[in-house]
Design a protein around this motif. Structure first.
Motif, mmCIF file in Angstrom:
data_model
loop_
_atom_site.group_PDB
_atom_site.id
_atom_site.type_symbol
_atom_site.label_atom_id
_atom_site.label_comp_id
_atom_site.label_asym_id
_atom_site.label_seq_id
_atom_site.Cartn_x
_atom_site.Cartn_y
_atom_site.Cartn_z
ATOM 1 N N LEU A 146 -7.310 -12.996 -11.501
ATOM 2 C CA LEU A 146 -6.133 -12.954 -10.402
ATOM 3 C C LEU A 146 -5.964 -11.562 -10.138
ATOM 4 O O LEU A 146 -5.240 -11.961 -9.182
ATOM 5 N N GLY A 147 -5.706 -10.495 -10.954
ATOM 6 C CA GLY A 147 -5.213 -9.892 -10.527
ATOM 7 C C GLY A 147 -6.242 -9.204 -9.648
ATOM 8 O O GLY A 147 -5.300 -8.288 -8.798
ATOM 9 N N LEU A 148 -7.132 -8.753 -9.829
ATOM 10 C CA LEU A 148 -8.732 -8.093 -8.919
ATOM 11 C C LEU A 148 -8.349 -9.003 -7.345
ATOM 12 O O LEU A 148 -7.961 -8.211 -6.488
ATOM 13 N N TRP A 149 -8.297 -10.772 -7.132
ATOM 14 C CA TRP A 149 -8.154 -10.852 -6.201
ATOM 15 C C TRP A 149 -6.544 -10.940 -5.692
ATOM 16 O O TRP A 149 -6.418 -10.803 -4.649
ATOM 17 N N ALA A 150 -5.836 -10.442 -6.332
ATOM 18 C CA ALA A 150 -4.735 -10.277 -6.025
ATOM 19 C C ALA A 150 -4.493 -8.933 -5.236
ATOM 20 O O ALA A 150 -3.929 -8.448 -3.968
ATOM 21 N N VAL A 151 -5.413 -7.716 -5.707
ATOM 22 C CA VAL A 151 -5.459 -6.359 -5.584
ATOM 23 C C VAL A 151 -6.402 -6.352 -4.325
ATOM 24 O O VAL A 151 -6.032 -6.469 -3.075
ATOM 25 N N ALA A 152 -7.189 -7.758 -4.654
ATOM 26 C CA ALA A 152 -8.110 -7.747 -3.091
ATOM 27 C C ALA A 152 -7.155 -8.016 -1.465
ATOM 28 O O ALA A 152 -7.298 -7.921 -0.651
ATOM 29 N N GLY A 153 -6.751 -9.038 -1.739
ATOM 30 C CA GLY A 153 -5.346 -9.771 -1.171
ATOM 31 C C GLY A 153 -4.988 -9.328 -0.428
ATOM 32 O O GLY A 153 -4.635 -9.263 0.941
ATOM 33 N N LEU A 154 -3.972 -7.660 -1.171
ATOM 34 C CA LEU A 154 -3.448 -7.320 -0.564
ATOM 35 C C LEU A 154 -3.887 -5.828 -0.216
ATOM 36 O O LEU A 154 -3.235 -5.487 1.474
ATOM 37 N N GLY A 155 -5.122 -5.902 -0.245
ATOM 38 C CA GLY A 155 -5.870 -4.893 0.834
ATOM 39 C C GLY A 155 -5.823 -5.411 2.045
ATOM 40 O O GLY A 155 -6.190 -4.587 2.712
ATOM 41 N N ILE A 156 -6.461 -6.196 2.232
ATOM 42 C CA ILE A 156 -7.273 -7.236 2.425
ATOM 43 C C ILE A 156 -6.694 -6.985 4.263
ATOM 44 O O ILE A 156 -6.436 -6.760 4.847
ATOM 45 N N VAL A 157 -5.365 -8.190 3.627
ATOM 46 C CA VAL A 157 -4.723 -7.920 4.315
ATOM 47 C C VAL A 157 -3.139 -7.286 5.086
ATOM 48 O O VAL A 157 -2.590 -7.158 5.421
ATOM 49 N N GLY A 158 -2.547 -6.628 3.359
ATOM 50 C CA GLY A 158 -1.381 -6.133 3.733
ATOM 51 C C GLY A 158 -1.117 -4.632 3.126
ATOM 52 O O GLY A 158 -0.070 -4.079 3.144
ATOM 53 N N GLY A 159 -2.750 -3.873 2.911
ATOM 54 C CA GLY A 159 -2.856 -2.690 2.565
ATOM 55 C C GLY A 159 -1.647 -1.848 3.069
ATOM 56 O O GLY A 159 -1.372 -1.114 2.455
ATOM 57 N N LYS A 160 -1.946 -1.847 4.391
ATOM 58 C CA LYS A 160 -1.123 -0.690 4.490
ATOM 59 C C LYS A 160 0.230 -0.886 4.445
ATOM 60 O O LYS A 160 0.624 0.241 4.496
ATOM 61 N N ALA A 161 0.757 -1.845 4.241
ATOM 62 C CA ALA A 161 2.349 -2.052 4.759
ATOM 63 C C ALA A 161 2.562 -1.879 3.292
ATOM 64 O O ALA A 161 3.859 -0.532 2.885
ATOM 65 N N LEU A 162 1.978 -2.138 2.639
ATOM 66 C CA LEU A 162 2.339 -1.630 0.672
ATOM 67 C C LEU A 162 2.774 0.377 0.635
ATOM 68 O O LEU A 162 3.391 0.390 0.383
ATOM 69 N N LYS A 164 2.867 1.711 2.834
ATOM 70 C CA LYS A 164 4.649 2.961 3.391
ATOM 71 C C LYS A 164 5.233 2.731 2.737
ATOM 72 O O LYS A 164 5.703 3.557 2.680
ATOM 73 N N LYS A 165 4.756 1.366 1.850
ATOM 74 C CA LYS A 165 6.217 1.373 1.130
ATOM 75 C C LYS A 165 6.599 1.909 -0.358
ATOM 76 O O LYS A 165 7.600 2.525 -0.604
ATOM 77 N N VAL A 166 5.385 1.597 -0.939
ATOM 78 C CA VAL A 166 5.029 2.504 -2.406
ATOM 79 C C VAL A 166 4.371 3.509 -2.739
ATOM 80 O O VAL A 166 2.971 2.594 -2.067
ATOM 81 N N PRO A 167 4.313 4.690 -3.270
ATOM 82 C CA PRO A 167 3.565 5.407 -3.410
ATOM 83 C C PRO A 167 2.122 5.513 -4.120
ATOM 84 O O PRO A 167 2.949 4.903 -5.097
ATOM 85 N N LEU A 168 1.411 5.821 -3.313
ATOM 86 C CA LEU A 168 0.056 5.609 -4.500
ATOM 87 C C LEU A 168 0.133 6.567 -5.851
ATOM 88 O O LEU A 168 -0.274 5.034 -7.217
ATOM 89 N N ARG A 169 0.279 7.120 -5.913
ATOM 90 C CA ARG A 169 1.032 8.062 -6.716
ATOM 91 C C ARG A 169 1.750 7.630 -7.825
ATOM 92 O O ARG A 169 1.412 7.406 -8.822
#
Length: 193
Positions: A146-162, A164-169
């Motif tokens: 579920l954790g991996l699928w959630a990240v995949a879903g976020l990356g595929i659908v809304g990764g750019k927006a995330l 921009k809001k939360v620094p990767l670091r």
């Protein structure tokens, strides 16, 4: 029985550790070029296969004495925290576009990309550690998938927006702190046993 607590802990740790990973960025790139549902189907299947392999490896570790398992997982978690803290930012990798946009071509591209990129990856090793730590393969496997699928879903659908809001670091640092805490806790249990 599935332990909601173990599933939630594993979900959180794997989710945070996978967010800054190159596969999340690869999913983002694939998601911007192809139909999201096709990409997700391939990526999800590859992550499921990786979790099954990791949980099987972690379950073998439970055959060892508990003190050794706690010490081993503690050291591996501390190593994982160090890897996350020393990790340099990864750039988007160029992904070749399949000749056609059919389900099998797009899903196959996503599956092969994740299958190769994630083999022996930090989250796969962490999943094996968590399976050994909790001796609950179903709960650990469910939380990791579920954790991996959630990240995949976020990356595929809304990764750019995330991103921009939360620094990767910051995401990387939170994952490292969680791994550090799990490592110290496991080592304490090894010594206290």
């Amino acid at each position: 029985m599935i332990s909601i607590t173990v599933t939630a802990i594993v979900f959180g740790v794997i989710f945070l550790a996978e967010l800054p990973d190159k596969t999340a960025l690869a999913g983002l790139v694939l998601g911007t070029r192809y139909r999201a549902s096709y990409v997700f189907a391939g990526v999800a299947a590859a992550f499921l296969l990786h979790v099954v392999l990791a949980v099987a490896a972690g379950s073998v570790l439970t055959l060892l004495p508990q003190q050794i398992v706690h010490a081993l997982t503690g050291v591996l978690f501390l190593g994982g925290a160090a890897v996350l803290l020393m990790k340099k930012d990864e750039e988007d990798e160029e992904i070749r576009k399949p000749a056609d946009q059919s389900f099998w071509k797009v899903a196959g591209t996503g599956f092969m990309l994740i299958l190769v990129a994630e083999f022996g990856d930090l989250t796969q090793i962490m999943t094996a550690n968590l399976a050994a730590r909790y001796d609950d393969p179903i709960s650990v496997g469910l939380g990791a998938v579920l954790g991996l699928w959630a990240v995949a879903g976020l990356g595929i659908v809304g990764g750019k927006a995330l991103m921009k809001k939360v620094p990767l670091r910051l995401i990387t640092q939170i994952a490292a702190v969680l791994m550090l805490a799990l490592g110290v806790w496991s080592l304490w249990e090894a010594v206290a046993a």
